[in-house]
Design an enzyme around this catalytic site. Structure first.
Site, short mmCIF file in Angstrom:
data_model
loop_
_atom_site.label_atom_id
_atom_site.label_comp_id
_atom_site.label_asym_id
_atom_site.label_seq_id
_atom_site.Cartn_x
_atom_site.Cartn_y
_atom_site.Cartn_z
N HIS A 423 0.96 -1.23 -0.02
CA HIS A 423 -0.11 0.08 -0.07
C HIS A 423 0.75 1.35 -0.06
O HIS A 423 0.72 2.20 -0.90
CB HIS A 423 -1.02 0.09 1.11
N GLU A 424 1.88 1.31 0.71
CA GLU A 424 2.78 2.47 0.94
C GLU A 424 3.47 2.63 -0.21
O GLU A 424 3.84 3.72 -0.65
CB GLU A 424 3.41 2.43 2.42
N ASP A 500 -7.86 7.41 2.44
CA ASP A 500 -7.46 7.82 1.34
C ASP A 500 -8.55 8.05 0.11
O ASP A 500 -8.69 9.02 -0.63
CB ASP A 500 -6.57 6.59 0.50
ZN ZN Z 1 -2.88 5.06 2.09
#
Ligand code: ZN
Ligand code: ADP
Ligand code: MG
Length: 604
Positions: A423-424, A500
């Site tokens: 994800h990062e 997000d």
């Molecule tokens: Zn994120």
């Protein structure tokens, strides 16, 4: 207790103090009537070095001559024959010393014996009677008016050697150590050293330890006080404590003043709720006055610690106050291993203990958590009469402290760690590739303890006056990057990207309704509400546009998101090898720097 009562008690306390001082002074005088050969020059020297605690003036029977007696902080008494007592009084007052002025000399037994003893007895009675009123008052009275500061020489023998993992933080603080060791060197070349350093980070990450280590490295006195010590029940006491503290510190320069939990005093002014609000403002104001009051490079360096930098009054961050901020974060794998090594120095470990493995399984633990872990293990070993710690002790201790730590930082499974890493990495790749955002400063999968599983931090924003359409689209793409990466790598998708998605949607909606950046809606503002709080707004306010326009807005927002999503996904797919290598590096190190991240693009 109400305010009035509080103030009264404060007043009585001060009175008692005054009476004690008067009494003591008279006694001192009584026992030291030797007239030594001190001069006005000695008096000025004592005053300018801040050594004078109290003063008394006794005019001769034929003025203007007389005697000035100074009681120094060391306990020594100076007695000086002066030619003009009024002049002497003026000089004392210039140094903020307000002398007791006696009647002309030639006193009888009444003033020199009965009065001092009587005053002292009276003072004791007053103090005792206050202490008896209200149980809680007793402990407080004992150190009334004192700054509460604890003085330790050289930070209790702690040096940088005892602080593990915080390598960059220590490097940043090294120049302060150098300054404290040798101020002259810096002053000669006209270097300006920060007056205040703010250490920010979650509890247990080693902020207090760092502050002590600075004093230890430099070998200077270390005054420490907690913000909550300032916030007292007596109005005005906090401010006077600040004053005392700094007066004391100035006598010991170079030195360090450490204010722990500074948020207790330095909350934003005017937002306080509850009783001690005035008191806190006064205390904060006094702190600012003190920090502004001493000159550049004067040798008193104030270090403060907080885990709530968000609620601090911005005034404390102004230049000349806490102009240096150092973030002390949770340690990464390597850091955790170093901390474990440091704390196992005096704990014999069995052959089967694998610190590397412990470090890997304790993501989110702070230094204090790790210290606690080893300590619990040692206790378990001792209970079994064993002279060393074995891995089984640590595993048991882990369960015990892990449950405590879970509340704070939530232990994460390997699967969650992998998801977070990808994800990062997804966010980071977009930050790097897209021209108007980034560059990436740090990528981390260390849990923040505030709900986020990791973070990707760009360098601070350039101060752009206007956001362009391109820039806003790229922001949206970056926001979607985490979710896209998860989708590419794992069959499933998680709930981890919800914030997000909210951020991306909000930005896209602003493009449509506020900035006129969409084709079909055109340059019309449908968003005349500056309220940042969205919840319930649609219910509370009548819409300024029709249902059909609302539908059109939703379609436009979706079109922007969909378009950004496609473009972002293309970029990540193009860099799929970086996605893998970045995630792998994150799983190995938990936190990677800009250079380590950018090297991944070169290698692939
Ligand atoms: Zn994120
Ligand atoms: P904070 O002030 O940030 O709340 P402390 O400095 O009081 O944290 O740390 C508490 C304890 O945790 C320390 O006394 C020490 O035993 C341990 N500790 C925390 N960070 C470190 C570190 N970086 N290296 C070694 N020990 C640490
Ligand atoms: Mg602390």
């Amino acid at each position: 207790m109400n305010q009035n009562n509080r103030q009264n008690r404060g007043l009585v306390g001060y009175l008692a103090l005054l009476i004690i001082m008067l009494g003591a002074l008279s006694l001192v005088n009584f026992y030291s009537s030797n007239k030594s050969g001190n001069t006005v020059y000695d008096m000025e020297k004592a005053l300018s070095s801040g050594q004078v605690a109290v003063a008394r003036i006794t005019p001769d029977q034929v003025p203007p001559t007389g005697v000035v007696e100074l009681v120094l902080t060391s306990g020594e008494v100076l007695s000086i024959q002066v030619t003009d007592v009024a002049e002497a009084e003026k000089m004392l007052k210039e140094y903020n010393i307000y002398p007791v002025v006696n009647k002309a000399q030639g006193e009888g037994i009444l003033t020199s014996v009965v009065l001092p003893i009587g005053l002292s007895v009276l003072a004791v009675i007053v103090v005792i009677s206050i202490m008896n009123r209200g149980g809680g008052g007793a402990g407080r009275m004992a150190n009334f008016g004192k700054s509460h500061a604890r003085l330790s020489l050289g930070g209790e023998g702690i040096t940088f050697d005892g602080v593990a993992a915080l390598k960059e933080e220590k490097e940043e603080l090294e120049e302060i150590v150098q300054f404290l060791k040798n101020p002259g060197k810096f002053i000669e070349v006209g270097a300006r050293i920060p007056k205040g350093v703010l250490l920010e980070g979650p509890p247990g990450t080693g902020k207090t330890l760092l502050a002590k280590a600075i004093a230890g490295e430099a070998g200077v006195p270390f005054f420490s006080i907690s913000g909550s010590d300032f916030v007292e029940m007596y109005v005005g006491v906090g401010a006077s404590r600040v004053r005392d503290l700094f007066n004391e510190a100035k006598k010991h320069e170079p030195c360090i003043v450490f204010i722990d939990e500074i948020d207790a005093v330095a909350r934003q002014r005017g937002t306080g709720m509850g009783g001690s609000h005035d008191e806190r403002e006064q205390t904060l104001n006094q702190l600012l006055v003190e920090m502004d009051g001493f000159g550049i490079n004067e040798g008193v360096i104030v270090i403060a610690a907080t885990n709530r930098v968000d609620i601090l009054d911005p005034a404390i961050m102004r230049p000349g106050r806490f102009d240096r901020k150092i973030v002390v974060g949770r340690p990464d794998v390597g850091g955790r291993k170093e901390i474990l090594l440091t704390h196992s120095r005096n704990k014999p470990l069995g052959d089967d203990v694998n610190l590397e493995y412990i470090a890997q399984t304790t993501a989110g633990f702070t230094g204090a958590d790790l210290e606690n872990l080893l300590n619990e293990a040692a206790i378990l070993a001792a209970k079994q009469e064993r002279k060393y710690i074995c891995q089984a002790d640590i595993n048991k201790a882990f369960i015990k402290v892990g449950i405590g730590a879970e509340k704070k930082s939530k232990i994460i499974s390997d699967k969650e760690k992998r998801i977070t890493a990808y994800h990062e990495a997804g966010h980071a790749i977009l930050f790097h590739v897209l021209p108007e955002v980034g560059p990436v400063y740090t990528v981390s999968i260390i849990p923040t303890g505030m709900g986020a599983a990791g973070y990707t931090m760009p360098l601070p924003d350039k101060d752009d006056m206007f956001l362009t359409r391109g820039r806003m689209e790229q922001d949206i793409m970056v926001s979607l990057g985490g979710r896209i990466a998860e989708e590419i790598i794992f069959d499933d998708i998680t709930t981890g990207a919800s914030s997000d998605i909210r951020k991306a949607t909000k930005e896209a909606r602003m493009m449509v309704t506020r900035y006129g950046m969409s084709e079909n809606i055109g340059v019309i503002c449908y968003d005349d509400d500056d309220d940042e709080v969205f919840i319930g707004r649609d219910l509370a306010h009548a819409k300024s546009h029709s249902e059909s326009v609302a539908g059109e807005i939703d379609r436009e927002v979706k079109a922007i998101i969909d378009d950004c999503y496609r473009r972002a996904k293309d970029i990540i797919l193009e860099n799929e090898n970086v996605l893998h290598s970045c995630a792998a590096l994150l799983l190995e190190k938990e936190k990677i720097t800009r250079k380590e991240f950018e090297d991944l693009f070169v290698q692939s």
